[in-house]
Structures are given as C-alpha cells and as structure tokens.
Design a protein around this motif. Structure first.
Motif, PDB file in Angstrom:
ATOM      1  N   LEU A  98       0.823  -1.209   0.000  1.00 17.87           N
ATOM      2  CA  LEU A  98       0.000   0.000   0.000  1.00 17.87           C
ATOM      3  C   LEU A  98       0.859   1.262   0.000  1.00 17.87           C
ATOM      4  CD1 LEU A  98      -2.868  -0.991   2.440  1.00 17.87           C
ATOM      5  CD2 LEU A  98      -2.961  -0.757  -0.049  1.00 17.87           C
ATOM      6  N   ARG A  99       2.021   1.173   0.612  1.00 22.87           N
ATOM      7  CA  ARG A  99       2.937   2.318   0.629  1.00 22.87           C
ATOM      8  C   ARG A  99       4.214   1.941  -0.113  1.00 22.87           C
ATOM      9  NH1 ARG A  99       3.284   5.756   5.936  1.00 22.87           N
ATOM     10  NH2 ARG A  99       2.521   7.409   4.589  1.00 22.87           N
ATOM     11  N   ASN A 100       4.699   2.872  -0.935  1.00 24.65           N
ATOM     12  CA  ASN A 100       5.904   2.599  -1.697  1.00 24.65           C
ATOM     13  C   ASN A 100       7.106   2.445  -0.787  1.00 24.65           C
ATOM     14  OD1 ASN A 100       4.717   2.598  -4.208  1.00 24.65           O
ATOM     15  ND2 ASN A 100       4.936   4.798  -4.472  1.00 24.65           N
ATOM     16  N   THR A 101       7.962   1.546  -1.178  1.00 31.57           N
ATOM     17  CA  THR A 101       9.182   1.308  -0.416  1.00 31.57           C
ATOM     18  C   THR A 101      10.394   1.532  -1.310  1.00 31.57           C
ATOM     19  OG1 THR A 101       9.086  -1.036  -0.952  1.00 31.57           O
ATOM     20  CG2 THR A 101       8.039  -0.344   1.098  1.00 31.57           C
TER      21      THR A 101
ATOM     22  N   ASP B  31       2.624  11.309  -3.518  1.00 31.58           N
ATOM     23  CA  ASP B  31       2.641  11.305  -2.060  1.00 31.58           C
ATOM     24  C   ASP B  31       3.848  10.597  -1.461  1.00 31.58           C
ATOM     25  OD1 ASP B  31      -0.146   8.911  -1.967  1.00 31.58           O
ATOM     26  OD2 ASP B  31       1.878   8.776  -2.787  1.00 31.58           O
ATOM     27  N   TYR B  32       4.860  10.395  -2.264  1.00 27.08           N
ATOM     28  CA  TYR B  32       6.091   9.804  -1.765  1.00 27.08           C
ATOM     29  C   TYR B  32       7.229  10.448  -2.535  1.00 27.08           C
ATOM     30  CZ  TYR B  32       9.662   6.164  -0.952  1.00 27.08           C
ATOM     31  OH  TYR B  32      10.805   5.483  -0.617  1.00 27.08           O
ATOM     32  N   ARG B  51       7.168  11.928   3.098  1.00 28.09           N
ATOM     33  CA  ARG B  51       5.771  11.933   2.659  1.00 28.09           C
ATOM     34  C   ARG B  51       5.150  13.260   3.071  1.00 28.09           C
ATOM     35  NH1 ARG B  51       6.426   6.245   2.999  1.00 28.09           N
ATOM     36  NH2 ARG B  51       5.563   5.296   1.112  1.00 28.09           N
ATOM     37  N   ASP B  53       2.863  14.356   4.849  1.00 29.94           N
ATOM     38  CA  ASP B  53       2.284  14.641   6.163  1.00 29.94           C
ATOM     39  C   ASP B  53       3.261  15.367   7.085  1.00 29.94           C
ATOM     40  OD1 ASP B  53       2.643  11.263   7.543  1.00 29.94           O
ATOM     41  OD2 ASP B  53       3.819  12.359   6.056  1.00 29.94           O
ATOM     42  N   SER B  93       6.367   9.721  -6.440  1.00 28.77           N
ATOM     43  CA  SER B  93       5.618   8.511  -6.717  1.00 28.77           C
ATOM     44  C   SER B  93       4.254   8.574  -6.050  1.00 28.77           C
ATOM     45  CB  SER B  93       6.406   7.298  -6.204  1.00 28.77           C
ATOM     46  OG  SER B  93       5.762   6.099  -6.520  1.00 28.77           O
ATOM     47  N   ASP B  95       1.674   6.370  -3.782  1.00 29.74           N
ATOM     48  CA  ASP B  95       1.521   5.181  -2.968  1.00 29.74           C
ATOM     49  C   ASP B  95       0.373   4.329  -3.483  1.00 29.74           C
ATOM     50  OD1 ASP B  95       2.454   6.458   0.311  1.00 29.74           O
ATOM     51  OD2 ASP B  95       3.533   5.168  -1.086  1.00 29.74           O
ATOM     52  N   GLY B  96       0.515   3.032  -3.328  1.00 29.43           N
ATOM     53  CA  GLY B  96      -0.606   2.116  -3.517  1.00 29.43           C
ATOM     54  C   GLY B  96      -0.877   1.700  -4.940  1.00 29.43           C
TER      55      GLY B  96
END
Lengths: 114, 114
Positions: A98-101, B31-32, B51, B53, B93, B95-96
């Motif tokens: 769900l979250r990029n790594t 969001d990344y 990110r 936030d 990038s 996410d998800g």
C-alpha cells in the motif's frame, strides 16, 4: 542484503541487432523496473512489471519490449537496436504494498550502439 | 513531459558548506518523495525520503524540506564533505496504485572541493 544484478556492465552492439539486457534480484520483490539514464534527462521509465508475466509500459517504451518469466528475472529487449538507444540502462526492484518502499538498483549496463 | 523538475544541474560547494538541491513537481497526487544518490559506476541508492504529512525530515547531515502548497521539495546537505560528491536525483511517486513507479528529476552533479 538486497542485490540486483545486471548481466553486463558494458555492451557494444551494431545497429539493427536484437539486444537482450538481463536483470536478476534476490529479495523476492514483486516489482521490477527498467529505466534509461541520460545526462540532463535523469532516469526515465521504459517498462515495469508487478508480477510474473505481467508488464506495463512506462514513459518511453518505443523500441523496447520486456519479459518476466520468473519472479526474480526481468529482461529488456531491444528489438532492432538504433544509435539513439545508446545509453545507460538501470534495472530496479521493490516490494509491492500500500505504501511505496525503497527501490534497489543494479549497477547499470552502458550500451553503445554503433 | 517532465513532471519533476530539478535544479541546479550542477553544484560546486566547498568542504563544510551547505549544498541545496531543489525539485518541483506537477502532479498533486504524488505522495512519496525520495532522494537517490549515485556514485560513478554505481546504481542509484536511496538516501532519504519524505511523505507530505510532514514538512521536514532529517537524517544526519541530510534534510528534506517539503512545501506542499508550492509543490516543491529540497535536499539540504549540511557540512558537505568530498565524499558527498555524487549525482543526486529527486523523485516522486504515488503510494498504492503505482506499483512503485518513480518519476525522476533531471539530476544534480554535486562536487565538494576539499
């Protein structure tokens, strides 16, 4: 320690040849990518794969194809090499979620087409 | 289209100085935001990521500053060292849904003089 291994560091090919670039990762990553690196243009995505036999076009897929028959191996194919495909090619892999790594990159293959 | 714009293309800093590299993005859905560091003859490696936030993230001498309203983020390298001489890439990038695809900036070649 994650390892992404590209089969060749340097390649010289002739115009019109079919060229295979191989990439293997040893961390069971779902996602694999092929990027092309050119000065002043950064890294541009050619193709990516999120599962075996699955592939998606990136931003610059023209003149390229890919193959992913096994999870750990992702091949980039230049169907008929041209001089404008002279570049540094980078393979990368990452976990899917769900979250990029972090994406882990190979050392690159510098391809010269003459 | 270049969705992530990076500047400057090259940067020369004296040892002990501050290196600042800037990036601007267009897609508000990103969001990344990772930064990658690449030494000659090597593939890029993740340096630090953020990110939206948070507005800032610090790891040792490396800090990312993030301005969501301006759609900009930057890398600050404090007390720059000759060993920091490398090419730096910002990236973005989703996410998800994006399978970890990264959109890269054009790259900045950093040279730190002793």
């Amino acid at each position: 320690d994650v390892k992404v291994t590209q089969s060749s560091r340097y390649l010289v090919k002739r115009t019109g040849e079919k060229v295979f670039l191989e990439c293997v990762q040893d961390m069971d990553h779902e996602n694999m990518f092929w990027y092309r690196q050119d000065p002043g243009l950064g890294l541009r995505l050619i193709y990516f794969s999120y599962d075996v036999k699955m592939k998606e076009k990136g931003d610059i897929p023209e003149g390229y194809s890919v193959s992913r028959e096994k999870k750990e191996r992702f091949s980039l194919i230049l169907e008929s090499a041209s001089t404008n495909q002279t570049s540094m090619y980078l393979c990368a892999s990452s976990f899917s979620g769900l979250r990029n790594t972090e994406a882990f990159f190979g050392q690159g293959t510098r391809l010269t087409v003459v | 289209q270049q969705q992530v714009k990076q500047s400057p293309q090259s940067l020369i800093v004296q040892k002990g100085g501050i290196s600042i590299i800037n990036c601007a993005y267009e897609n508000t859905a990103f969001d990344y935001f990772p930064w990658y560091q690449q030494f000659p003859g090597k593939g890029p490696a993740l340096l630090i990521a953020i990110r939206p936030d948070v507005s800032e993230k610090k790891e040792g001498r490396f800090t990312i500053s993030f301005n969501k309203s301006a759609k900009q983020f930057s890398l600050h390298i404090m007390d720059s060292q000759p060993g920091d001489s490398a090419t730096y890439f910002c990236a973005a990038s989703l996410d998800g849904t994006s399978y970890g695809k990264l959109t890269f900036g054009q790259g900045t070649i950093l040279t730190v003089h002793p």
